[in-house]
Design a protein around this motif. Structure first.
Motif, PDB file in Angstrom:
ATOM      1  N   THR A  72       4.742   4.374  -2.685  1.00 11.99           N
ATOM      2  CA  THR A  72       3.404   4.914  -2.959  1.00 11.99           C
ATOM      3  C   THR A  72       2.510   3.849  -3.561  1.00 11.99           C
ATOM      4  OG1 THR A  72       4.296   7.141  -3.249  1.00 11.99           O
ATOM      5  CG2 THR A  72       2.130   6.709  -4.200  1.00 11.99           C
ATOM      6  N   ALA A  73       3.043   3.044  -4.477  1.00 10.67           N
ATOM      7  CA  ALA A  73       2.252   1.971  -5.088  1.00 10.67           C
ATOM      8  C   ALA A  73       1.819   0.948  -4.042  1.00 10.67           C
ATOM      9  CB  ALA A  73       3.053   1.297  -6.199  1.00 10.67           C
ATOM     10  N   GLN A  74       2.680   0.625  -3.095  1.00  8.62           N
ATOM     11  CA  GLN A  74       2.312  -0.321  -2.042  1.00  8.62           C
ATOM     12  C   GLN A  74       1.274   0.280  -1.100  1.00  8.62           C
ATOM     13  OE1 GLN A  74       3.114  -3.486  -2.178  1.00  8.62           O
ATOM     14  NE2 GLN A  74       4.239  -2.967  -4.045  1.00  8.62           N
ATOM     15  N   ILE A  75       1.394   1.565  -0.815  1.00 10.90           N
ATOM     16  CA  ILE A  75       0.386   2.240   0.019  1.00 10.90           C
ATOM     17  C   ILE A  75      -0.964   2.221  -0.688  1.00 10.90           C
ATOM     18  CG2 ILE A  75      -0.309   4.454   1.018  1.00 10.90           C
ATOM     19  CD1 ILE A  75       2.736   5.029   1.355  1.00 10.90           C
ATOM     20  N   GLU A  76      -0.970   2.497  -1.977  1.00 11.73           N
ATOM     21  CA  GLU A  76      -2.224   2.459  -2.739  1.00 11.73           C
ATOM     22  C   GLU A  76      -2.841   1.063  -2.699  1.00 11.73           C
ATOM     23  OE1 GLU A  76      -0.993   4.020  -6.524  1.00 11.73           O
ATOM     24  OE2 GLU A  76      -1.178   6.108  -5.826  1.00 11.73           O
TER      25      GLU A  76
END
Length: 128
Positions: free
Chosen positions: A20-24
């Motif tokens: 999720t952090a990489q997608i953000e």
């Protein structure tokens, strides 16, 4: 053997919070996010199957994670990777990709090197 392709390939598998952090991060760069899957992770197999469509104009990582969950349900026994596409130059360029799902039993590859004709070498591999 552990297949190592894309960003973070030598790190332990990412958790959903880390994904999720990489997608953000990708969304903060205005990159479109895509999900691809395959059963053949050979490095020369660069054309994996796209799951759904690239997610343009998406602003929330939850939408991508929902799509990833659907892909895991359909292809959880294979490899799944996340890609970030930049279209600021008028064409899609992959800026980032990383594996988000692996099969429980990864294929084993064996590389055989044979010396031929002086200093020439021939390589062959087989799945085990």
């Amino acid at each position: 053997m552990r297949i190592t392709q894309g960003c973070f390939s030598f790190l332990p598998d990412l958790t959903d919070d880390q994904i999720t952090a990489q997608i953000e991060y990708m969304l903060s760069k205005d990159w479109a996010v895509g999900i691809e899957y395959t059963r053949d992770p050979h490095p020369r197999n660069t054309y994996w199957e796209m799951f759904g469509h690239p997610m343009f104009d998406l602003k929330d990582a939850k939408g991508v994670m929902m799509e990833l969950d659907e892909c895991r349900k359909a292809h959880g026994d294979g490899y799944i990777r996340m890609l970030g596409f930049d279209n600021s130059r008028g064409f899609e360029t992959v800026m980032m990709s990383f594996i988000v799902n692996r099969p429980t039993d990864e294929p084993k590859l064996h590389m055989q090197r044979t010396d031929v004709n002086g200093r020439s070498q021939v390589y062959a591999w087989d799945a085990r």
